[in-house]
Design a protein around this motif. Structure first.
Motif, PDB file in Angstrom:
ATOM      1  N   LEU A   1      43.799  17.828  22.023  1.00 23.44           N
ATOM      2  CA  LEU A   1      43.146  18.798  22.405  1.00 23.44           C
ATOM      3  C   LEU A   1      41.495  18.416  22.126  1.00 23.44           C
ATOM      4  O   LEU A   1      41.369  18.084  21.175  1.00 23.44           O
ATOM      5  CB  LEU A   1      43.324  20.103  21.575  1.00 23.44           C
TER       6      LEU A   1
ATOM      7  N   LEU B   1      43.656  21.193  26.303  1.00 24.80           N
ATOM      8  CA  LEU B   1      44.466  19.680  26.590  1.00 24.80           C
ATOM      9  C   LEU B   1      43.764  18.890  27.238  1.00 24.80           C
ATOM     10  O   LEU B   1      43.207  19.108  28.499  1.00 24.80           O
ATOM     11  CB  LEU B   1      45.730  20.182  26.945  1.00 24.80           C
TER      12      LEU B   1
ATOM     13  N   LYS C   1      47.272  18.397  18.900  1.00 27.97           N
ATOM     14  CA  LYS C   1      47.679  19.806  19.226  1.00 27.97           C
ATOM     15  C   LYS C   1      48.921  20.047  18.037  1.00 27.97           C
ATOM     16  O   LYS C   1      49.884  19.316  17.745  1.00 27.97           O
ATOM     17  CB  LYS C   1      48.603  20.109  20.482  1.00 27.97           C
TER      18      LYS C   1
END
Length: 206
Positions: free
Chosen positions: A121, A126, A143
């Motif tokens: 991220l 993302l 993430k």
């Protein structure tokens, strides 16, 4: 990394005289010469070949293709300041490069794979493009769903720090949280690569 890719990386490392992976570093400690039957022989390189090799060394350390390198060079020479410094700065802002510097990966290839497999991220969003250019102040993080995997649990414990250089000052890393912030733009002298940037500039300026 596949066996074929690993062998290719070792061979390239020996040809360029710089270890691109931990395995290559181990092998080069035993065989510190070029690959091939004439690897131990002495050769007199031309000025062109010296500059070309230096460019290839820089490209190999970031694991990018020539077309990508040329695009970054074109951007670097249009910017204010020294073109060589700009070139390294732009390369170092790549997301995969900073994932490696932060210690989330062990090699450039692993860092790229982590990004393309959608584990990273940037500012909570993302990003799966290794060439994404991170700006000062942006936060890189593995993430949450990925952090429980063995790969990242080991990274959070510093498993890769034995083969990586010290975290540069332009990057603020919280390894346990698998989070890093690009504090400011990197300076050439701070970037942990092996390069004679003037040779690269002369190669592209010829």
């Amino acid at each position: 990394m596949s066996a074929n890719r690993s062998r290719k990386q070792v061979r390239m490392s020996r040809a360029l005289g710089i270890a691109l992976t931990p395995k290559a570093e181990r092998i080069m400690a035993k065989r510190p010469y070029r690959p091939g039957e004439h690897g131990r022989g002495r050769t007199k390189d031309s000025d062109y070949s010296v500059r070309l090799k230096e460019k290839q060394r820089l490209r190999a350390q970031y694991g990018i293709r020539e077309a990508q390198m040329r695009r970054v060079w074109d951007q670097a020479r249009r910017m204010e300041g020294a073109a060589g410094d700009n070139l390294v700065q732009l390369l170092e802002q790549r997301l995969d490069a900073l994932v490696l510097r932060a210690g989330f990966a062990r090699t450039t290839a692993m860092a790229r794979q982590i990004v393309t497999h959608r584990h990273v991220l940037v500012d909570g969003k993302l990003v799966d493009r290794p060439s994404y250019r991170v700006k000062p102040g942006q936060v890189i993080q593995i993430k949450p769903k990925s952090q429980s995997s063995i790969l990242f649990l080991e990274a959070a414990q510093g498993a890769h720090r034995d083969v990586l250089p010290k975290v540069p000052e332009y990057l603020d890393v919280d390894l346990e949280k698998l989070k890093a912030t690009l504090v400011r733009l990197p300076k050439l002298s701070e970037v942990p690569i092996t390069i004679d940037i003037q040779m690269v500039v002369e190669h592209y300026s010829r």
